[in-house]
Design a protein around this motif. Structure first.
Motif, PDB file in Angstrom:
ATOM      1  N   UNK A  73      -0.156  19.587 -20.884  1.00 21.17           N
ATOM      2  CA  UNK A  73      -1.010  18.468 -20.467  1.00 21.17           C
ATOM      3  C   UNK A  73      -2.252  18.948 -19.702  1.00 21.17           C
ATOM      4  N   UNK A  74      -2.717  20.142 -20.065  1.00 22.27           N
ATOM      5  CA  UNK A  74      -3.861  20.737 -19.374  1.00 22.27           C
ATOM      6  C   UNK A  74      -5.203  20.360 -19.999  1.00 22.27           C
ATOM      7  N   UNK A  75      -5.181  19.836 -21.204  1.00 26.28           N
ATOM      8  CA  UNK A  75      -6.435  19.483 -21.872  1.00 26.28           C
ATOM      9  C   UNK A  75      -6.379  18.040 -22.352  1.00 26.28           C
ATOM     10  N   UNK A  76      -7.534  17.432 -22.427  1.00 28.19           N
ATOM     11  CA  UNK A  76      -7.622  16.058 -22.904  1.00 28.19           C
ATOM     12  C   UNK A  76      -8.148  16.020 -24.327  1.00 28.19           C
ATOM     13  N   UNK A  77      -8.418  14.816 -24.794  1.00 30.51           N
ATOM     14  CA  UNK A  77      -9.007  14.615 -26.112  1.00 30.51           C
ATOM     15  C   UNK A  77     -10.400  14.042 -25.891  1.00 30.51           C
ATOM     16  N   UNK A  78     -11.371  14.669 -26.481  1.00 29.02           N
ATOM     17  CA  UNK A  78     -12.754  14.257 -26.333  1.00 29.02           C
ATOM     18  C   UNK A  78     -12.945  12.823 -26.842  1.00 29.02           C
ATOM     19  N   UNK A  79     -13.757  12.058 -26.161  1.00 26.77           N
ATOM     20  CA  UNK A  79     -14.010  10.672 -26.555  1.00 26.77           C
ATOM     21  C   UNK A  79     -14.629  10.583 -27.949  1.00 26.77           C
ATOM     22  N   UNK A  80     -15.413  11.560 -28.332  1.00 26.79           N
ATOM     23  CA  UNK A  80     -16.013  11.565 -29.668  1.00 26.79           C
ATOM     24  C   UNK A  80     -14.946  11.771 -30.745  1.00 26.79           C
ATOM     25  N   UNK A  81     -13.836  12.356 -30.375  1.00 29.53           N
ATOM     26  CA  UNK A  81     -12.712  12.500 -31.301  1.00 29.53           C
ATOM     27  C   UNK A  81     -11.961  11.183 -31.428  1.00 29.53           C
ATOM     28  N   UNK A  82     -11.796  10.482 -30.307  1.00 32.46           N
ATOM     29  CA  UNK A  82     -11.028   9.236 -30.306  1.00 32.46           C
ATOM     30  C   UNK A  82     -11.810   8.039 -30.851  1.00 32.46           C
ATOM     31  N   UNK A  83     -13.098   8.092 -30.763  1.00 31.33           N
ATOM     32  CA  UNK A  83     -13.903   6.934 -31.195  1.00 31.33           C
ATOM     33  C   UNK A  83     -13.629   6.514 -32.636  1.00 31.33           C
ATOM     34  N   UNK A  84     -13.620   7.455 -33.606  1.00 29.17           N
ATOM     35  CA  UNK A  84     -13.306   7.045 -34.980  1.00 29.17           C
ATOM     36  C   UNK A  84     -11.891   6.472 -35.122  1.00 29.17           C
ATOM     37  N   UNK A  85     -10.946   6.959 -34.321  1.00 26.63           N
ATOM     38  CA  UNK A  85      -9.588   6.413 -34.354  1.00 26.63           C
ATOM     39  C   UNK A  85      -9.615   4.957 -33.906  1.00 26.63           C
ATOM     40  N   UNK A  86     -10.343   4.710 -32.841  1.00 27.70           N
ATOM     41  CA  UNK A  86     -10.432   3.345 -32.322  1.00 27.70           C
ATOM     42  C   UNK A  86     -11.096   2.424 -33.348  1.00 27.70           C
ATOM     43  N   UNK A  87     -12.189   2.880 -33.945  1.00 25.74           N
ATOM     44  CA  UNK A  87     -12.881   2.074 -34.950  1.00 25.74           C
ATOM     45  C   UNK A  87     -11.982   1.792 -36.152  1.00 25.74           C
ATOM     46  N   UNK A  88     -11.211   2.792 -36.561  1.00 25.07           N
ATOM     47  CA  UNK A  88     -10.280   2.613 -37.675  1.00 25.07           C
ATOM     48  C   UNK A  88      -9.184   1.621 -37.300  1.00 25.07           C
ATOM     49  N   UNK A  89      -8.702   1.696 -36.072  1.00 21.89           N
ATOM     50  CA  UNK A  89      -7.687   0.730 -35.632  1.00 21.89           C
ATOM     51  C   UNK A  89      -8.233  -0.689 -35.637  1.00 21.89           C
ATOM     52  N   UNK A  90      -9.475  -0.868 -35.235  1.00 19.57           N
ATOM     53  CA  UNK A  90     -10.066  -2.203 -35.261  1.00 19.57           C
ATOM     54  C   UNK A  90     -10.196  -2.709 -36.698  1.00 19.57           C
ATOM     55  N   UNK A  91     -10.547  -1.826 -37.611  1.00 23.68           N
ATOM     56  CA  UNK A  91     -10.630  -2.191 -39.021  1.00 23.68           C
ATOM     57  C   UNK A  91      -9.246  -2.582 -39.556  1.00 23.68           C
ATOM     58  N   UNK A  92      -8.240  -1.798 -39.201  1.00 20.46           N
ATOM     59  CA  UNK A  92      -6.869  -2.093 -39.637  1.00 20.46           C
ATOM     60  C   UNK A  92      -6.370  -3.397 -39.020  1.00 20.46           C
ATOM     61  N   UNK A  93      -6.734  -3.642 -37.781  1.00 18.96           N
ATOM     62  CA  UNK A  93      -6.324  -4.888 -37.129  1.00 18.96           C
ATOM     63  C   UNK A  93      -6.904  -6.086 -37.872  1.00 18.96           C
ATOM     64  N   UNK A  94      -8.154  -6.014 -38.264  1.00 21.12           N
ATOM     65  CA  UNK A  94      -8.782  -7.109 -38.991  1.00 21.12           C
ATOM     66  C   UNK A  94      -8.099  -7.322 -40.345  1.00 21.12           C
ATOM     67  N   UNK A  95      -7.772  -6.243 -41.026  1.00 20.55           N
ATOM     68  CA  UNK A  95      -7.078  -6.345 -42.313  1.00 20.55           C
ATOM     69  C   UNK A  95      -5.690  -6.948 -42.105  1.00 20.55           C
ATOM     70  N   UNK A  96      -4.971  -6.479 -41.097  1.00 15.21           N
ATOM     71  CA  UNK A  96      -3.642  -7.000 -40.818  1.00 15.21           C
ATOM     72  C   UNK A  96      -3.656  -8.469 -40.455  1.00 15.21           C
ATOM     73  N   UNK A  97      -4.607  -8.868 -39.640  1.00 13.34           N
ATOM     74  CA  UNK A  97      -4.713 -10.280 -39.261  1.00 13.34           C
ATOM     75  C   UNK A  97      -4.990 -11.135 -40.497  1.00 13.34           C
ATOM     76  N   UNK A  98      -5.860 -10.663 -41.355  1.00 12.25           N
ATOM     77  CA  UNK A  98      -6.171 -11.427 -42.561  1.00 12.25           C
ATOM     78  C   UNK A  98      -4.939 -11.513 -43.470  1.00 12.25           C
ATOM     79  N   UNK A  99      -4.218 -10.423 -43.607  1.00 11.59           N
ATOM     80  CA  UNK A  99      -3.017 -10.412 -44.437  1.00 11.59           C
ATOM     81  C   UNK A  99      -1.984 -11.403 -43.901  1.00 11.59           C
ATOM     82  N   UNK A 100      -1.684 -11.332 -42.606  1.00 12.44           N
ATOM     83  CA  UNK A 100      -0.661 -12.210 -42.032  1.00 12.44           C
ATOM     84  C   UNK A 100      -1.108 -13.669 -42.004  1.00 12.44           C
ATOM     85  N   UNK A 101      -2.394 -13.896 -41.847  1.00 11.05           N
ATOM     86  CA  UNK A 101      -2.921 -15.259 -41.914  1.00 11.05           C
ATOM     87  C   UNK A 101      -2.726 -15.830 -43.324  1.00 11.05           C
TER      88      UNK A 101
END
Length: 105
Positions: A73-101
């Motif tokens: 636990x000595x190193x973190x994850x750069x925000x520039x690495x996590x940003x695409x993950x977050x954007x992809x999760x938001x895209x997946x959330x929108x798809x999931x919401x539309x599917x369940x709706x």
């Protein structure tokens, strides 16, 4: 991974571990939906592309989690690495919401 400021390993663990677990959980849910259901509101190629991006993100998160653990636990994850993950999760959330709706109709 980033190791520029020698962060407190316990604080990093408390902050980063749950975040990486959340990414893993939500990407796994998205992967299951995209691989097991045909989403009629997406082109098949778009659904396949999204699934491939989710599977790639799962691999990236797994690698980040492994490095995080192996370094004690000595190193973190750069925000520039996590940003695409977050954007992809938001895209997946929108798809999931539309599917369940659509399922509720």
């Amino acid at each position: 991974m980033s190791n520029t400021a020698s962060p407190d390993p316990e604080m990093l663990r408390q902050l980063l571990e749950p975040l990486l677990e959340d990414f893993t959980y939500w990407f796994n849910r998205s992967q299951k939906l995209l691989s097991n259901e045909r989403l009629n509101f997406l082109q098949e190629s778009d659904q396949q592309n999204l699934l491939e991006r989710v599977e790639n993100a799962l691999k990236e998160v797994a690698a980040a989690r492994a490095l995080f653990r192996v370094t004690g636990h000595q190193v973190g994850v750069d925000m520039m690495t996590m940003r695409p993950w977050h954007e992809l999760l938001m895209e997946c959330q929108a798809v999931g919401m539309r599917y369940y709706r659509n399922q509720a109709i």
